[in-house]
Enzyme design. Structure first.
Site, PDB file in Angstrom:
ATOM      1  N   HIS A   1     -53.366  37.046  17.670  1.00  0.00           N
ATOM      2  CA  HIS A   1     -52.485  37.720  16.715  1.00  0.00           C
ATOM      3  C   HIS A   1     -51.405  38.503  17.446  1.00  0.00           C
ATOM      4  O   HIS A   1     -51.466  38.726  18.656  1.00  0.00           O
ATOM      5  CB  HIS A   1     -53.293  38.674  15.822  1.00  0.00           C
ATOM      6  N   CYS A   2     -50.409  38.935  16.661  1.00  0.00           N
ATOM      7  CA  CYS A   2     -49.431  39.919  17.126  1.00  0.00           C
ATOM      8  C   CYS A   2     -49.446  41.036  16.073  1.00  0.00           C
ATOM      9  O   CYS A   2     -50.515  41.583  15.803  1.00  0.00           O
ATOM     10  CB  CYS A   2     -48.061  39.298  17.376  1.00  0.00           C
ATOM     11  N   THR A   3     -48.319  41.381  15.496  1.00  0.00           N
ATOM     12  CA  THR A   3     -48.330  42.410  14.451  1.00  0.00           C
ATOM     13  C   THR A   3     -48.565  41.780  13.084  1.00  0.00           C
ATOM     14  O   THR A   3     -49.590  42.012  12.452  1.00  0.00           O
ATOM     15  CB  THR A   3     -47.012  43.212  14.460  1.00  0.00           C
TER      16      THR A   3
END
Length: 251
Positions: free
Chosen positions: A142-144
């Site tokens: 994931h990222c944000t």
């Protein structure tokens, strides 16, 4: 396929994607999501029950200090910043002087940077090493919001697994089905943090951005598979191992 979690955004299981030879990605093993900051206890228990091997976080150090992931029992955590610190690349979307056109241009710049930065090369190379080391246990990355850095990682992985480009781009654009809900909530606020035009640029992905990412890799290396092998170290042996781990036997 979207998975319904209580506090984790944009959760998708990349299982069931069909390859030309009839083989499919195995369900329950490849999870792309938004950050785990707001994961509920039930969410964390569900990930632990899945036997998650690792959580791969493509955010930078400043992002994770402000919004740390909740840990998942039994899963190792790996922070692999795929970009230079975002606060050096563009302003906050609630900056009143920030225009929608500027936000759009800055998100386009993210994809150009992903194709041309050592940070991205190192992060995505380690991403593949972790996928191989998981030995068939589920992996979450994931990222944000789980759309840009996460989307580029998904493209690289699905390309390595032989999934066709149309399918890869359909998965990428599924983010917009989820983020329409975020957009609706922001625009319904009495005092939204930023305008609807800004929200549209922040929440949604644009196909042309990922197309630009692919084109830049092709211009530099000849093809995405060549980038995988020459820069990320994902050659024929690694691809065969990934296929054994993440594809079914077909018909």
């Amino acid at each position: 396929m979207f998975l319904d979690f209580e506090g984790i955004e944009n959760v998708r299981d990349l299982g069931g994607l069909l390859r030309a030879d009839g083989r499919k990605t195995k369900p329950g093993l490849l999870l792309r999501t938004g950050r785990l900051e707001h994961a509920t206890d039930a969410d964390i228990a569900r990930l632990a029950d899945m036997g998650l091997a690792c959580v791969i976080d493509f955010r930078d150090l400043d992002e994770t200090r402000r919004a740390p992931d909740r840990p998942v029992p039994g899963a190792s955590y790996h922070q692999l910043p795929a970009l230079p610190p975002l606060n050096t690349m563009f302003r906050r979307p609630d900056d009143p002087s920030y225009t929608a056109d500027e936000v759009r241009a800055d998100f386009a710049a993210i994809y150009r940077k992903l194709a041309r930065s050592t940070e991205a090369d190192e992060a995505y190379a380690e991403f593949f090493r972790l996928l191989l080391a998981a030995e068939g246990r589920p992996v979450l990355w994931h990222c944000t919001q789980g759309k840009d850095r996460t989307g580029a990682a998904a493209l690289l992985l699905l390309t390595a697994l032989g999934i066709d480009e149309d399918t890869i781009f359909r998965d990428y654009l599924l983010t917009n089905e989820f983020t329409q809900g975020l957009m609706d909530r922001v625009t319904a606020m009495e005092h939204p943090p930023f305008s609807a035009d800004i929200a549209r640029e922040v929440f949604f992905v644009r196909e042309e951005n990922l197309r630009t990412y692919v084109k830049l890799l092709e211009l530099e290396y000849g093809s995405v598979p060549a980038y995988l092998e020459l820069v990320l170290g994902v050659g024929p042996d690694e691809i065969e191992a990934l296929e054994d781990l993440y594809l079914d036997e077909g018909v």
